[in-house]
Design an enzyme around this catalytic site. Structure first.
Site, PDB file in Angstrom:
ATOM      1  N   LEU A  73      25.022   6.125 -10.008  1.00 54.44           N
ATOM      2  CA  LEU A  73      24.870   7.542  -9.718  1.00 54.44           C
ATOM      3  C   LEU A  73      24.236   7.766  -8.360  1.00 54.44           C
ATOM      4  O   LEU A  73      24.798   8.377  -7.490  1.00 54.44           O
ATOM      5  CB  LEU A  73      24.039   8.199 -10.818  1.00 54.44           C
ATOM      6  CG  LEU A  73      24.007   9.715 -10.844  1.00 54.44           C
ATOM      7  CD1 LEU A  73      25.331  10.256 -11.326  1.00 54.44           C
ATOM      8  CD2 LEU A  73      22.895  10.197 -11.771  1.00 54.44           C
ATOM      9  N   ASP A 115       5.839  16.401  -8.557  1.00 53.96           N
ATOM     10  CA  ASP A 115       6.967  16.494  -7.619  1.00 53.96           C
ATOM     11  C   ASP A 115       7.869  17.659  -8.021  1.00 53.96           C
ATOM     12  O   ASP A 115       9.072  17.497  -8.210  1.00 53.96           O
ATOM     13  CB  ASP A 115       7.740  15.168  -7.617  1.00 53.96           C
ATOM     14  CG  ASP A 115       8.722  15.055  -6.463  1.00 53.96           C
ATOM     15  OD1 ASP A 115       8.624  15.858  -5.518  1.00 53.96           O
ATOM     16  OD2 ASP A 115       9.590  14.163  -6.504  1.00 53.96           O
ATOM     17  N   LYS A 143      17.373   4.958 -15.603  1.00 53.00           N
ATOM     18  CA  LYS A 143      16.514   5.010 -14.418  1.00 53.00           C
ATOM     19  C   LYS A 143      15.852   3.653 -14.295  1.00 53.00           C
ATOM     20  O   LYS A 143      15.050   3.251 -15.130  1.00 53.00           O
ATOM     21  CB  LYS A 143      15.476   6.135 -14.561  1.00 53.00           C
ATOM     22  CG  LYS A 143      14.603   6.300 -13.332  1.00 53.00           C
ATOM     23  CD  LYS A 143      13.880   7.629 -13.316  1.00 53.00           C
ATOM     24  CE  LYS A 143      13.006   7.760 -12.082  1.00 53.00           C
ATOM     25  NZ  LYS A 143      12.358   9.050 -11.953  1.00 53.00           N
ATOM     26  N   GLY A 152      17.558   6.840  -5.923  1.00 50.77           N
ATOM     27  CA  GLY A 152      16.497   7.841  -5.835  1.00 50.77           C
ATOM     28  C   GLY A 152      15.379   7.320  -4.947  1.00 50.77           C
ATOM     29  O   GLY A 152      15.516   6.290  -4.288  1.00 50.77           O
ATOM     30  N   ALA A 153      14.272   8.066  -4.939  1.00 52.90           N
ATOM     31  CA  ALA A 153      13.157   7.702  -4.082  1.00 52.90           C
ATOM     32  C   ALA A 153      12.551   6.358  -4.492  1.00 52.90           C
ATOM     33  O   ALA A 153      12.166   5.554  -3.651  1.00 52.90           O
ATOM     34  CB  ALA A 153      12.108   8.806  -4.135  1.00 52.90           C
ATOM     35  N   GLU A 154      12.451   6.102  -5.790  1.00 51.97           N
ATOM     36  CA  GLU A 154      11.816   4.846  -6.200  1.00 51.97           C
ATOM     37  C   GLU A 154      12.639   4.093  -7.237  1.00 51.97           C
ATOM     38  O   GLU A 154      12.249   3.032  -7.690  1.00 51.97           O
ATOM     39  CB  GLU A 154      10.404   5.126  -6.741  1.00 51.97           C
ATOM     40  CG  GLU A 154      10.382   6.203  -7.811  1.00 51.97           C
ATOM     41  CD  GLU A 154       9.115   6.183  -8.646  1.00 51.97           C
ATOM     42  OE1 GLU A 154       8.313   5.257  -8.502  1.00 51.97           O
ATOM     43  OE2 GLU A 154       8.977   7.084  -9.464  1.00 51.97           O
ATOM     44  N   ALA A 155      13.788   4.643  -7.596  1.00 50.21           N
ATOM     45  CA  ALA A 155      14.577   3.990  -8.640  1.00 50.21           C
ATOM     46  C   ALA A 155      16.071   4.143  -8.368  1.00 50.21           C
ATOM     47  O   ALA A 155      16.477   5.016  -7.608  1.00 50.21           O
ATOM     48  CB  ALA A 155      14.247   4.643  -9.985  1.00 50.21           C
TER      49      ALA A 155
HETATM   50  N1  LIG Z   1      18.766  12.574 -17.254  1.00 52.27           N
HETATM   51  C1  LIG Z   1      19.530  12.834 -16.187  1.00 52.27           C
HETATM   52  N2  LIG Z   1      20.763  13.360 -16.331  1.00 52.27           N
HETATM   53  C2  LIG Z   1      21.547  13.613 -15.256  1.00 52.27           C
HETATM   54  N3  LIG Z   1      21.180  13.359 -13.970  1.00 52.27           N
HETATM   55  C3  LIG Z   1      19.960  12.832 -13.752  1.00 52.27           C
HETATM   56  C4  LIG Z   1      19.066  12.541 -14.841  1.00 52.27           C
HETATM   57  N4  LIG Z   1      17.939  12.007 -14.342  1.00 52.27           N
HETATM   58  C5  LIG Z   1      18.120  11.974 -12.999  1.00 52.27           C
HETATM   59  N5  LIG Z   1      19.320  12.463 -12.633  1.00 52.27           N
HETATM   60  C6  LIG Z   1      19.848  12.600 -11.254  1.00 52.27           C
HETATM   61  O1  LIG Z   1      19.297  11.582 -10.436  1.00 52.27           O
HETATM   62  C7  LIG Z   1      18.475  12.145  -9.400  1.00 52.27           C
HETATM   63  C8  LIG Z   1      17.242  11.283  -9.168  1.00 52.27           C
HETATM   64  O2  LIG Z   1      16.519  11.162 -10.381  1.00 52.27           O
HETATM   65  P1  LIG Z   1      14.923  11.240 -10.401  1.00 52.27           P
HETATM   66  O3  LIG Z   1      14.441  11.042 -11.792  1.00 52.27           O
HETATM   67  O4  LIG Z   1      14.528  12.489  -9.701  1.00 52.27           O
HETATM   68  O5  LIG Z   1      14.534   9.946  -9.553  1.00 52.27           O
HETATM   69  P2  LIG Z   1      13.603   9.712  -8.266  1.00 52.27           P
HETATM   70  O6  LIG Z   1      12.242   9.453  -8.807  1.00 52.27           O
HETATM   71  O7  LIG Z   1      14.167   8.532  -7.618  1.00 52.27           O
HETATM   72  O8  LIG Z   1      13.664  10.999  -7.442  1.00 52.27           O
HETATM   73  C9  LIG Z   1      18.162  13.584  -9.872  1.00 52.27           C
HETATM   74  O9  LIG Z   1      17.931  14.459  -8.786  1.00 52.27           O
HETATM   75  C10 LIG Z   1      19.426  13.943 -10.643  1.00 52.27           C
HETATM   76  O10 LIG Z   1      20.431  14.383  -9.749  1.00 52.27           O
HETATM   77 MG   LIG Z   2      13.475  13.040  -8.007  1.00 53.69          MG
END
Ligand SMILES: Nc1ncnc2c1ncn2[C@@H]1O[C@H](COP(=O)(O)OP(=O)(O)O)[C@@H](O)[C@H]1O
Ligand SMILES: [Mg+2]
Length: 206
Positions: A7, A120, A28, A10-13
């Protein structure tokens, strides 16, 4: 078994779509940071993952919709959760649907009233599911606190990114604040708003 779909980074994952009991799920996966000592890195990733799951659940108890956590892997660094369909509020919020701003503020107010600091709050961390409900994500920086200062910092970070992202919605932040006060009570909200101003002043004079 469906193919694993990547997908985003992300910032840390890393985030990817997999399957859990025949349903699509979102994984994640916190990646190792090579600049950290290995043992410490593992501990940090495990702690953050655990904390995130606890907060996702506690937010739900406070009346804030969050993805359902299905499982955490054995090393404790990957969370399998409900895949929520829908755009990020960041991309979906327009002058035509500003009603979401108040709902957004309510989410923050409910969290703070329950002693949860998100860490955040941005419209990138909120999904608009079925055009009908907001789902709050990403508690990776969250923690438990009822301190006004912590709540004010949480809301101030939110305000800064909100105003920068949604500069075309001048009444947007005001609506967020209204929702916030409705959820946590006028008195508590005023204290947080005052503290935000004070932090702003401090930042200006130091
Ligand atoms: N449960 C979920 N269902 C659908 N999309 C998700 C979900 N969790 C995260 N995402 C998508 O992945 C992106 C990054 O996830 P996030 O948890 O914010 O990680 P990070 O800590 O890396 O920012 C989100 O902005 C969203 O677009
Ligand atoms: Mg995020």
């Amino acid at each position: 078994m469906q193919e694993v779909k990547w997908l985003k980074q992300g910032a840390e994952a890393q985030l990817y779509v997999d399957e859990y009991l025949g349903q699509p799920c979102l994984v994640k996966d916190r990646q190792p940071k090579t600049y950290r000592v290995k043992e410490l890195d593992e501990k940090i990733r495990r702690e953050r993952t655990k904390q995130e799951c606890i907060l996702l659940h506690r937010a739900k108890l406070a009346g804030v919709r969050t993805p359902l956590v299905f499982k955490v892997d054995r090393q404790g660094k990957r969370v399998f959760m409900e895949f929520v369909e829908g755009p990020r509020l960041k991309d979906a919020l327009t002058a035509k649907n500003t009603g979401w701003c108040e709902r957004l503020g309510k989410m923050a107010g409910k969290l703070h009233a329950a002693g949860i600091v998100h860490g955040d709050l941005t419209t990138s961390n909120v999904l608009l599911h079925n055009k009908a409900e907001l789902v709050l994500l990403d508690f990776g920086l969250g923690y438990f606190s009822k301190r006004v200062e912590d709540q004010a910092v949480d809301l101030l970070v939110f305000k800064k990114t909100f105003e920068a992202t949604h500069f075309d919605l001048p009444q947007g932040w005001k609506a967020v604040c209204q929702g916030y006060a409705e959820a946590c009570g006028q008195g508590a909200a005023e204290r947080v708003f005052r503290q935000m101003e004070e932090i702003g002043e401090r930042a200006r004079y130091h």
